[in-house]
Motif scaffolding. Structure first.
Motif, PDB file in Angstrom:
ATOM      1  N   UNK A   1      23.544  42.601  65.252  1.00  0.00           N
ATOM      2  CA  UNK A   1      22.406  41.736  64.844  1.00  0.00           C
ATOM      3  C   UNK A   1      22.693  40.419  64.409  1.00  0.00           C
ATOM      4  N   UNK A   2      23.965  40.477  63.620  1.00  0.00           N
ATOM      5  CA  UNK A   2      24.584  39.246  62.781  1.00  0.00           C
ATOM      6  C   UNK A   2      25.463  38.340  63.796  1.00  0.00           C
ATOM      7  N   UNK A   3      25.598  38.898  65.062  1.00  0.00           N
ATOM      8  CA  UNK A   3      26.757  38.272  65.788  1.00  0.00           C
ATOM      9  C   UNK A   3      25.753  37.195  66.768  1.00  0.00           C
ATOM     10  N   UNK A   4      26.404  35.914  66.620  1.00  0.00           N
ATOM     11  CA  UNK A   4      25.919  34.805  67.452  1.00  0.00           C
ATOM     12  C   UNK A   4      25.934  35.053  68.847  1.00  0.00           C
ATOM     13  N   UNK A   5      24.976  34.577  69.510  1.00  0.00           N
ATOM     14  CA  UNK A   5      25.189  34.959  71.193  1.00  0.00           C
ATOM     15  C   UNK A   5      24.867  33.471  71.958  1.00  0.00           C
ATOM     16  N   UNK A   6      25.670  33.033  72.732  1.00  0.00           N
ATOM     17  CA  UNK A   6      25.218  31.924  73.698  1.00  0.00           C
ATOM     18  C   UNK A   6      25.024  32.341  74.952  1.00  0.00           C
TER      19      UNK A   6
END
Length: 220
Positions: free
Chosen positions: A157-162
């Motif tokens: 949930x804390x991993x940023x996504x592009x």
């Protein structure tokens, strides 16, 4: 271990990008993006382009091709090859573990993918016990969405996504991409969303935006 194609931008890389291709392609498909994407000020990066296993694909009349999982029907969101997706998640985890053995911490690994590869990237990143630096999901969707809320970890949930998508995509409709974006945001994921007037492809504006996003990760 999956066979891979690798490209190192400079000796002794301190970052890795594992990039998953789309259905029917192979690791060579996105290798040409490296010179278009990489900027001179970036740290040394090892790009890892794995080749998916060859398997029969139901929607293509059972024709064997490189695929991360089977496509059981054209409604890709409701008829999913869950065992195949999970098997590919395990294969990607092995690649990430190998980068760790080569001295690259998960916090300095980006997991990227296009179309079917992007789906596996999203599913993998969301379920990891240790957060990656980020996930790049191009022209794709979130698979196994029904179990995402229960299987997503705090790290995932804390991993940023592009995410980027073509508004005219006839293969993975943009609506499915938007639904996936919203599902991820509902889980608390930081999703950077970009839409372009294109089909099922990648454009230069998208590469520029991705480079800007990656530069923030490297600076962190």
């Amino acid at each position: 271990m999956l066979e891979t194609l690798e490209h190192v931008t400079r000796p002794d890389p301190t970052w890795s990008v594992v990039w998953l291709h789309g259905l029917g392609a192979d690791g060579h498909d996105f290798a040409p993006i490296v010179p278009e994407l990489v900027r001179p000020e970036w740290p040394g990066i090892r790009f890892v382009f794995p080749h998916a296993p060859v398997r029969p694909v139901t929607v293509n009349n059972g024709t064997p091709m490189r695929a991360w999982y089977d496509l059981l029907g054209f409604d890709i969101a409701s008829r999913q090859d869950a065992p195949g997706i999970r098997a590919s998640i395990a294969e990607v985890e092995r690649l990430i573990a190998r980068e760790g053995e080569r001295g690259i911490d998960p916090g300095r690994i980006l997991l990227a993918g296009f179309s079917q590869g992007g789906a596996v990237a999203l599913a993998t990143g969301l379920r990891r016990q240790r957060a990656l630096a980020g996930v790049v999901a191009l022209s794709t969707y979130l698979p196994l969405a029904d179990s995402a809320a229960t299987e997503a970890t705090a790290a995932g949930r804390g991993t940023p996504v592009f995410m980027a998508h073509g508004s005219q995509d006839p293969v993975v409709g943009e609506r499915l991409g938007l639904l996936s974006r919203d599902a991820l945001r509902d889980l608390g994921v930081d999703v950077a969303w970009h839409s372009y007037p294109m089909a099922h492809q990648v454009c230069m504006e998208e590469i520029q935006a991705l480079g800007d996003w990656m530069q923030v990760r490297f600076a962190g």
